[in-house]
Design a protein around this motif. Structure first.
Motif, short mmCIF file in Angstrom:
data_model
loop_
_atom_site.label_atom_id
_atom_site.label_comp_id
_atom_site.label_asym_id
_atom_site.label_seq_id
_atom_site.Cartn_x
_atom_site.Cartn_y
_atom_site.Cartn_z
N PHE A 102 0.82 -1.22 0.00
CA PHE A 102 0.00 0.00 0.00
C PHE A 102 0.85 1.27 0.00
N GLY A 103 2.08 1.18 -0.51
CA GLY A 103 2.93 2.35 -0.53
C GLY A 103 3.74 2.45 0.75
N ALA A 104 4.66 3.40 0.80
CA ALA A 104 5.60 3.61 1.91
C ALA A 104 6.69 2.55 1.82
N TYR A 105 7.85 2.89 2.30
CA TYR A 105 9.02 2.04 2.12
C TYR A 105 8.91 0.70 2.84
N VAL A 106 7.96 0.57 3.80
CA VAL A 106 7.81 -0.69 4.51
C VAL A 106 7.39 -1.82 3.59
N GLU A 107 6.81 -1.51 2.43
CA GLU A 107 6.37 -2.56 1.52
C GLU A 107 7.53 -3.17 0.73
N MET A 108 8.64 -2.48 0.61
CA MET A 108 9.66 -2.86 -0.37
C MET A 108 10.34 -4.20 -0.09
N PRO A 109 10.68 -4.54 1.16
CA PRO A 109 11.26 -5.87 1.38
C PRO A 109 10.30 -7.00 1.02
N LEU A 110 9.02 -6.85 1.34
CA LEU A 110 8.04 -7.87 1.01
C LEU A 110 7.87 -7.99 -0.49
N MET A 111 7.78 -6.87 -1.18
CA MET A 111 7.62 -6.92 -2.63
C MET A 111 8.85 -7.55 -3.29
N SER A 112 10.02 -7.23 -2.78
CA SER A 112 11.26 -7.77 -3.35
C SER A 112 11.32 -9.28 -3.17
N TRP A 113 11.05 -9.76 -1.93
CA TRP A 113 11.11 -11.21 -1.68
C TRP A 113 10.08 -11.94 -2.53
N CYS A 114 8.88 -11.42 -2.59
CA CYS A 114 7.82 -12.08 -3.34
C CYS A 114 8.14 -12.15 -4.83
N HIS A 115 8.73 -11.08 -5.35
CA HIS A 115 9.12 -11.08 -6.77
C HIS A 115 10.15 -12.16 -7.06
N LYS A 116 11.10 -12.33 -6.16
CA LYS A 116 12.16 -13.34 -6.35
C LYS A 116 11.64 -14.76 -6.18
N ASN A 117 10.51 -14.89 -5.48
CA ASN A 117 10.01 -16.22 -5.15
C ASN A 117 8.65 -16.53 -5.80
N ASP A 118 8.38 -15.84 -6.88
CA ASP A 118 7.20 -16.13 -7.72
C ASP A 118 5.88 -16.02 -6.98
N VAL A 119 5.80 -15.08 -6.04
CA VAL A 119 4.53 -14.77 -5.38
C VAL A 119 3.92 -13.57 -6.07
N PRO A 120 2.70 -13.66 -6.56
CA PRO A 120 2.08 -12.52 -7.25
C PRO A 120 2.02 -11.28 -6.35
N ILE A 121 2.20 -10.14 -6.96
CA ILE A 121 2.23 -8.87 -6.24
C ILE A 121 1.12 -7.96 -6.75
N VAL A 122 0.38 -7.39 -5.82
CA VAL A 122 -0.60 -6.34 -6.11
C VAL A 122 -0.19 -5.12 -5.32
N ILE A 123 -0.18 -3.97 -5.95
CA ILE A 123 0.04 -2.75 -5.19
C ILE A 123 -1.19 -1.85 -5.33
N HIS A 124 -1.41 -1.07 -4.30
CA HIS A 124 -2.54 -0.14 -4.31
C HIS A 124 -2.03 1.26 -4.04
N GLU A 125 -2.46 2.20 -4.87
CA GLU A 125 -2.08 3.61 -4.71
C GLU A 125 -3.30 4.42 -4.34
N GLN A 126 -3.21 5.11 -3.18
CA GLN A 126 -4.34 5.88 -2.68
C GLN A 126 -4.46 7.25 -3.34
N ASN A 127 -3.34 7.85 -3.69
CA ASN A 127 -3.34 9.22 -4.18
C ASN A 127 -3.34 9.29 -5.70
N SER A 128 -3.54 10.48 -6.20
CA SER A 128 -3.49 10.70 -7.64
C SER A 128 -2.05 10.72 -8.15
#
Length: 375
Positions: A102-128
């Motif tokens: 959902f944004g903010a730097y706290v998401e980046m380790p999870l997104m990185s690990w999931c990308h390397k391990n074939d876990v689908p990633i969805v991101i959500h952006e609240q702002n324009s």
């Protein structure tokens, strides 16, 4: 979906990131999926997520301050350490079926690990206007979900060829979406036949909005059927209360509060809202279809609050007043005009309902579940 999914969510830093994530978690849990949050114990998510009853696992990260380039090294090191923590956790518990950031730097380790391990990633952006974390994660994502249509173009240069960009709206928690008008009127002591103006500027308040509404005190209170609920922001409460100098009789119709905890009931009870145009405020106002006057914060990054406001304004559900117009006659004219015009407010309410913002959590949950089965 009939199969129960394990969903990993990273959301943190501000309520604007965390509350939409909690709204998604509520919807996924209702469908039978299981959600685990990853975030920082000492940040807001460390309080809000356990309070909401969801599993929470701590990681530690730090942001990168562009004005201090040397902070990049410590930020990258902590991202690496956080990813190692996630790897150890997933080795023990099994990897998730899908992850959501959902944004903010706290998401980046999870997104990185999931990308390397074939876990689908969805991101959500609240702002324009997307933030750095979401722009960075977008290239790894199966699906990018945005709150506002205008944000689609902002992501096109950051996503991969197989990434879907979908407008879902900004999820709002069930306690807000299903808030009762009658319960709200009772909670704030406002008669059913009164007109209720709700004023707020976000959790910290908005000094200029406060000053502008205080200046209209006499004109507002001369309308005997008008009630005002005014959330000043905690730091600004004393200043506003002193400026208003409400008599005991006036205070019966003008409630001054530092903060409103039950915002869902406040919005459900309101006939008209005066507010800044942060992403969460826009989402909640739209979900409850409340007519509004929006005053974008003029120093927001890339003036994104103005873009946020146009989501409602262009639909006919709100009016926009620039911050530098608050002290002029046009603001007073527009506010009083809407206070005195129930027919126009009803038309604006119908326009807001047409946006379907109350279905945003369901729409986002659909995308999360679909991403999980695409692999």
């Amino acid at each position: 979906m009939t199969q129960k999914l394990e969903v990993a969510i990273a959301a943190g830093g501000t309520a604007g990131h965390i509350n939409p994530a909690l709204a998604l978690a509520e919807e996924l849990t209702r469908r039978g999926d299981h959600v685990t949050f990853y975030g920082q114990t000492q940040k807001l998510e460390g309080t809000l997520v356990p309070q909401a009853g969801f599993d929470f696992k701590p990681i530690r990260v730090t942001g990168f301050d562009r004005s201090r380039p040397w902070t990049l090294f410590s930020a990258l090191w902590r991202m690496h350490k956080a990813e190692s923590t996630l790897a150890a956790d997933f080795q023990q518990s099994g990897k998730p079926d899908v992850s959501v950031g959902f944004g903010a730097y706290v998401e980046m380790p999870l997104m990185s690990w999931c990308h390397k391990n074939d876990v689908p990633i969805v991101i959500h952006e609240q702002n324009s206007v997307p933030g750095l974390a979401n722009k960075t994660s977008a290239g790894k994502a199966t699906t990018v979900c945005v709150s506002l249509p205008v944000a689609c173009n902002a992501f096109k240069e950051h996503v991969g060829p197989q990434t879907n960009i979908v407008v879902t709206g900004n999820p709002v928690r069930q306690s807000v979406v299903h808030a009762s008008h009658d319960a709200g009127r009772q909670a704030f002591g406002v008669p059913e036949d009164a007109t209720l103006l709700l004023v707020f500027g976000g959790s910290l308040g908005a000094q200029h909005v406060n000053q502008a509404i205080v200046a209209l005190k006499d004109q507002l209170l001369e309308r005997p059927n008008l009630y005002v609920v005014h959330s000043t922001g905690k730091e600004l409460y004393d200043e506003v209360a002193s400026s208003l100098q409400l008599s005991d009789q006036e205070a019966k119709r003008w409630q001054v509060r530092p903060y409103i905890d039950n915002m869902g009931e406040a919005l459900a009870a309101a006939d008209l809202v005066l507010s800044r145009a942060g992403a969460s405020s826009i989402a909640e106002i739209a979900a409850l279809a409340v007519p509004s006057i929006l005053v974008p914060y003029p120093f927001a990054t890339a003036d994104h609050q103005t873009t946020n406001a146009h989501y409602l304004v262009d639909a006919g559900a709100a009016r926009l007043v620039k911050d530098d117009q608050l002290d002029g006659p046009d603001f007073a004219r527009q506010l009083l005009e809407l206070v005195d015009s129930p027919d126009e407010r009803q038309s604006m309410r119908a326009a807001a309902k047409g946006l379907g913002q109350d279905r945003a959590a369901s729409a986002l949950a659909d995308q999360v579940e679909q991403a999980a089965v695409r692999v």
